[in-house]
Design a protein around this motif. Structure first.
Motif, PDB file in Angstrom:
ATOM      1  N   ASN A  60      34.089  75.587  64.201  1.00 38.56           N
ATOM      2  CA  ASN A  60      33.434  74.372  64.714  1.00 38.56           C
ATOM      3  C   ASN A  60      34.495  73.319  65.040  1.00 38.56           C
ATOM      4  O   ASN A  60      34.682  72.347  64.311  1.00 38.56           O
ATOM      5  CB  ASN A  60      32.404  73.836  63.720  1.00 38.56           C
ATOM      6  CG  ASN A  60      32.984  73.660  62.329  1.00 38.56           C
ATOM      7  OD1 ASN A  60      34.020  74.249  62.024  1.00 38.56           O
ATOM      8  ND2 ASN A  60      32.361  72.851  61.520  1.00 38.56           N
ATOM      9  N   PRO A  61      35.228  73.514  66.134  1.00 37.66           N
ATOM     10  CA  PRO A  61      36.364  72.623  66.436  1.00 37.66           C
ATOM     11  C   PRO A  61      35.954  71.180  66.688  1.00 37.66           C
ATOM     12  O   PRO A  61      36.796  70.286  66.629  1.00 37.66           O
ATOM     13  CB  PRO A  61      36.981  73.236  67.686  1.00 37.66           C
ATOM     14  CG  PRO A  61      35.966  74.134  68.235  1.00 37.66           C
ATOM     15  CD  PRO A  61      35.070  74.568  67.132  1.00 37.66           C
TER      16      PRO A  61
ATOM     17  N   ILE B 247      34.605  69.323  64.801  1.00 30.53           N
ATOM     18  CA  ILE B 247      34.857  68.540  63.580  1.00 30.53           C
ATOM     19  C   ILE B 247      36.163  67.753  63.692  1.00 30.53           C
ATOM     20  O   ILE B 247      36.307  66.677  63.119  1.00 30.53           O
ATOM     21  CB  ILE B 247      34.907  69.484  62.347  1.00 30.53           C
ATOM     22  CG1 ILE B 247      35.020  68.706  61.024  1.00 30.53           C
ATOM     23  CG2 ILE B 247      36.076  70.433  62.370  1.00 30.53           C
ATOM     24  CD1 ILE B 247      33.742  68.416  60.391  1.00 30.53           C
ATOM     25  N   LEU B 248      37.104  68.278  64.466  1.00 27.78           N
ATOM     26  CA  LEU B 248      38.399  67.599  64.610  1.00 27.78           C
ATOM     27  C   LEU B 248      38.253  66.234  65.261  1.00 27.78           C
ATOM     28  O   LEU B 248      39.032  65.318  64.996  1.00 27.78           O
ATOM     29  CB  LEU B 248      39.360  68.462  65.437  1.00 27.78           C
ATOM     30  CG  LEU B 248      39.852  69.751  64.792  1.00 27.78           C
ATOM     31  CD1 LEU B 248      40.710  70.523  65.767  1.00 27.78           C
ATOM     32  CD2 LEU B 248      40.646  69.460  63.531  1.00 27.78           C
ATOM     33  N   SER B 249      37.286  66.126  66.163  1.00 20.74           N
ATOM     34  CA  SER B 249      37.117  64.834  66.838  1.00 20.74           C
ATOM     35  C   SER B 249      36.006  64.010  66.209  1.00 20.74           C
ATOM     36  O   SER B 249      35.815  62.849  66.563  1.00 20.74           O
ATOM     37  CB  SER B 249      36.827  65.051  68.330  1.00 20.74           C
ATOM     38  OG  SER B 249      35.713  65.894  68.470  1.00 20.74           O
ATOM     39  N   ALA B 250      35.266  64.600  65.273  1.00 14.60           N
ATOM     40  CA  ALA B 250      34.098  63.900  64.726  1.00 14.60           C
ATOM     41  C   ALA B 250      34.432  63.063  63.496  1.00 14.60           C
ATOM     42  O   ALA B 250      33.849  62.018  63.292  1.00 14.60           O
ATOM     43  CB  ALA B 250      33.009  64.899  64.379  1.00 14.60           C
TER      44      ALA B 250
END
Lengths: 57, 267
Positions: free
Chosen positions: A48-49, A51-54
């Motif tokens: 779930n990439p 998540i890196l920006s969230a």
């Protein structure tokens, strides 16, 4: 283009990293790349990439 | 075969994201469709930096679209160009566009035309190899000399006309160089009297230092000037470069001749 980028990542890893290095793939990668890297390295996939920006890890 | 394949997912309740854990992080498919938001870009870079080891590497691959020679999207690439320590070098895109082997030409509608028809666009793949080197804290409770117990400092005995100047220049790549010369412009002594009366305090020398000096005059040989370095031989390593004696003497002759001519001219 996608094949080229996967080959670039594979050659960079296989020529520069010791066996059993910990490698993280962000997002989708092909089965063949995944299998080839898993032979020598400890490979992880971030499924779930977003998540890196969230949020801040 | 898949013994080593593991999955990471959003499960922060279990504290599943291992910090400073990965030697190498890469992506070949993501970040092509990010919204243009500096805050998001910063968060991604910070999070990746948190996951990788201090000296780990990151490879981020992108496609960027050029329409009529102008870059159309993906501001994240430009953000990375400015804010991460890149290792690989880049050619300017107009140079890439001159060589057909370096880009692909696609006919696809990227909402570039108002009529929603297909337009030929040029795609160039960018791969940014990124590495961060951790910074040392500004304030440390460890005294400089304490580090020597783990790693030694070095002393380079510069024998004249044995390539020592070139060696010294190379040493700059790895060490903090401390010149202990009598007459070097980079040295710390203003004249020969200061050299005789003072010397470097080895307690202030730490592991990344290399002292460079000519220990060739009687009374100022290494064991005479720095006997403590000889006694603490595990904390200070001494090395030098030597040369064929005949070649050395020939070189010294021409060096002396050139210097004396220069001195003669100046007087």
């Amino acid at each position: 283009m996608q094949n080229y980028r996967e080959l670039l990542a594979y050659s960079l890893i296989s020529n520069n990293f010791e066996p059993n290095s910990r490698i993280l793939a962000i997002g989708e990668i092909s089965e063949s790349l995944k299998n080839a890297l898993a032979l020598k390295h400890e490979i992880y996939k971030l499924i779930n990439p977003e998540i890196l920006s969230a949020k801040q890890l | 075969m898949h013994r080593k394949l593991k999955y990471l997912m959003n499960n922060t309740r279990l504290g599943f994201f291992p910090l400073k854990y990965f030697d190498f992080i890469f992506t070949v498919s993501e970040f092509n469709k990010l919204e243009d938001d500096l805050f998001i870009f910063t968060k991604i870079v910070t999070n990746i930096r948190t996951l990788k080891k201090d000296f780990g590497y990151v490879l981020l691959s992108f496609c960027n679209i050029f329409f009529s020679g102008v870059a159309y999207k993906n501001s994240f690439i430009y953000f990375l160009f400015n804010y991460v320590q890149k290792i690989n070098k880049f050619d300017r895109h107009y140079l890439l566009l001159k060589d057909e082997n370096l880009f692909s030409l696609n006919k696809k509608d990227y909402n570039l035309s108002s009529k929603h028809t297909s337009v030929p666009v040029t795609m160039i793949g960018y791969s940014i190899l990124w590495r961060t080197i951790p910074e040392l804290p500004i304030i440390s409770e460890i005294r400089p000399g304490d580090s020597l117990k783990k790693r030694p400092a070095y002393i380079f005995h510069h024998i004249m006309k044995c390539g020592g100047t070139s060696v010294g220049l190379s040493l700059y790549n790895w060490f903090k160089i401390i010149f202990d010369h009598t007459d070097d412009p980079n040295g710390i002594y203003r004249n020969i009297n200061e050299y005789v009366n003072y010397k470097i305090n080895l307690e202030n020398v730490y592991s990344d230092c290399c002292i460079v000096a000519h220990f060739q005059f009687s009374g100022f040989l290494l064991p005479q000037r720095y006997p403590e370095a000889i006694q603490r031989n595990k904390e200070f390593r001494v090395f030098t470069f030597i040369r064929d004696p005949l070649e050395l003497m020939i070189s010294l002759y021409y060096y002396g001749k050139a210097v004396s001519q220069l001195l003669w001219k100046n007087t």
